[in-house]
Design an enzyme around this catalytic site. Sequence first.
Site, PDB file in Angstrom:
ATOM      1  N   ARG A  60       0.865  -1.397  -0.040  1.00  0.00           N
ATOM      2  CA  ARG A  60       0.041  -0.065   0.041  1.00  0.00           C
ATOM      3  C   ARG A  60       0.832   1.299  -0.235  1.00  0.00           C
ATOM      4  NH1 ARG A  60      -3.099   1.619   5.352  1.00  0.00           N
ATOM      5  NH2 ARG A  60      -4.911   0.181   5.068  1.00  0.00           N
ATOM      6  N   CYS A  73      -3.849 -17.541  14.124  1.00  0.00           N
ATOM      7  CA  CYS A  73      -3.663 -16.714  15.276  1.00  0.00           C
ATOM      8  C   CYS A  73      -3.822 -17.585  16.477  1.00  0.00           C
ATOM      9  CB  CYS A  73      -4.415 -15.564  15.239  1.00  0.00           C
ATOM     10  SG  CYS A  73      -3.791 -14.186  15.808  1.00  0.00           S
ATOM     11  N   CYS A  80     -11.374  -8.166  15.573  1.00  0.00           N
ATOM     12  CA  CYS A  80     -10.472  -8.182  14.400  1.00  0.00           C
ATOM     13  C   CYS A  80     -10.849  -7.528  12.985  1.00  0.00           C
ATOM     14  CB  CYS A  80     -10.260  -9.560  14.425  1.00  0.00           C
ATOM     15  SG  CYS A  80      -8.885  -9.883  13.046  1.00  0.00           S
ATOM     16  N   ASP A 242     -11.790  -0.558  13.345  1.00  0.00           N
ATOM     17  CA  ASP A 242     -11.763  -0.360  11.918  1.00  0.00           C
ATOM     18  C   ASP A 242     -13.444  -0.630  11.747  1.00  0.00           C
ATOM     19  OD1 ASP A 242      -9.234   0.377  10.613  1.00  0.00           O
ATOM     20  OD2 ASP A 242      -8.706  -1.744  11.367  1.00  0.00           O
ATOM     21  N   LYS A 286      -3.429   5.302   6.644  1.00  0.00           N
ATOM     22  CA  LYS A 286      -3.674   5.675   8.027  1.00  0.00           C
ATOM     23  C   LYS A 286      -3.417   7.320   8.087  1.00  0.00           C
ATOM     24  CE  LYS A 286      -1.705   1.604   9.929  1.00  0.00           C
ATOM     25  NZ  LYS A 286      -1.165   0.895   8.805  1.00  0.00           N
TER      26      LYS A 286
HETATM   27  C1  LIG Z   1      -0.067  -0.269   8.390  1.00  0.00           C
HETATM   28  C2  LIG Z   1      -0.031  -0.778   7.419  1.00  0.00           C
HETATM   29  C3  LIG Z   1       1.540  -0.416   7.266  1.00  0.00           C
HETATM   30  C4  LIG Z   1       2.390  -0.031   8.024  1.00  0.00           C
HETATM   31  O1  LIG Z   1       2.176   1.406   8.538  1.00  0.00           O
HETATM   32  P1  LIG Z   1       3.325   1.992   9.523  1.00  0.00           P
HETATM   33  O2  LIG Z   1       2.548   3.299   9.525  1.00  0.00           O
HETATM   34  O3  LIG Z   1       4.608   1.937   8.922  1.00  0.00           O
HETATM   35  O4  LIG Z   1       3.192   1.195  10.851  1.00  0.00           O
HETATM   36  C5  LIG Z   1       1.983  -0.997   5.957  1.00  0.00           C
HETATM   37  N1  LIG Z   1       1.321  -1.498   4.986  1.00  0.00           N
HETATM   38  C6  LIG Z   1      -0.198  -1.783   5.356  1.00  0.00           C
HETATM   39  C7  LIG Z   1      -0.921  -2.338   4.397  1.00  0.00           C
HETATM   40  C8  LIG Z   1      -0.605  -1.244   6.433  1.00  0.00           C
HETATM   41  O5  LIG Z   1      -2.170  -1.367   6.510  1.00  0.00           O
END
Ligand SMILES: *Cc1c(COP(=O)(O)O)cnc(C)c1O
Length: 327
Positions: A60, A73, A80, A242, A286
């Site tokens: 991503r 898990c 989750c 989420d 994020k």
């Molecule tokens: C959360 C996430 C990450 C890591 O994000 P950081 O902000 O570096 O911790 C990487 N790839 C995906 C798909 C994520 O959901």
Amino acid sequence: MNLEFPEKIPDILQPLVRSGAMPIVRQFCALNEEAVVYPEERRDPIGDRVWMRTPGLVHRYPDRALLHVTSACAVHCRFCFRRHVFTSEKGPLPDGDLERAIEYVRSKAEIREVILSGGDPLTLPRHRLERILACLAAIPHVETLRIHTRAPVVAPALLSQKLLAALTLVEKPIWMVLHVNSHLELTEPARTAIASLRRAGIPLLSQSVLLAGVNASLPDLLDLFRGLLREGVKPYYLHYPDLVENTHHFRIPLEDAIELVGQLRARLPGTAIPQFVVDIPGGYGKVPVPGPNVRQVQDSEWEFRSPLSGEWIRVKYPPCTSAGSSD
Ligand SMILES: *Cc1c(COP(=O)(O)O)cnc(C)c1O
């Protein structure tokens, strides 16, 4: 009751469940509230599928790739966000998929970090995990590795001396992110496992989810983050839950969450304060909240600016309980 995602509660948590400790019961026992699904909720809330480049490999952000090395898990958390994604695929990522994923990472020079996730990577047979780490560490442009795990608190026995020794032998730095939501999870065996990771020299971070009736109150958050810091773990992320189906009872209004998290600043050292984030539904990335990339449009409706595309994404949340309420 939704048994598409059956209960799985490890032995270490059973005494806490039996004692009726709500922060534990609500995280792991299937309650009637789960039967409710709102139209705003999704089965793949953060768009894993959108960014899946080979089976198990989610790419991503340009510099980081997430590898689902297993869908198994040691515990099933009722909130989750992958509770619907993996129900049909239980167990380690098959060899062929693993090879394709590693080949993908090898072919993309912009990937500097590979994050092992799942499921829980530490539930893999040790030799398989060692082999995956060695293959990834051998790729010149991969600079660091990361393991996201709940094992130290739900299955501390998995942190064997052999596994610790194997982790310290990997050629590239490994960061470990522990998933912990309540100070009650920091049982004595868990603390011993965390201490063994610390003594092995593995840098430890944590991620938590802000959960109604589990930790969504000031005293609970203070206990959690102080407890983690005391064990040598730096709180890294606190996630707003989420928008996953069957989980409405875990969310408090986002404005209440922002207010609550804002109160930590005066009460905790910066080393104990995680970044509060929303993973924008749909796979847009994020965002830290509050912040310049977040705005409330109206009651239970928010806009988040994607760190990936710059677009403003509008999100409507279903009704939820208020902060501090335990049901
Ligand atoms: C959360 C996430 C990450 C890591 O994000 P950081 O902000 O570096 O911790 C990487 N790839 C995906 C798909 C994520 O959901």
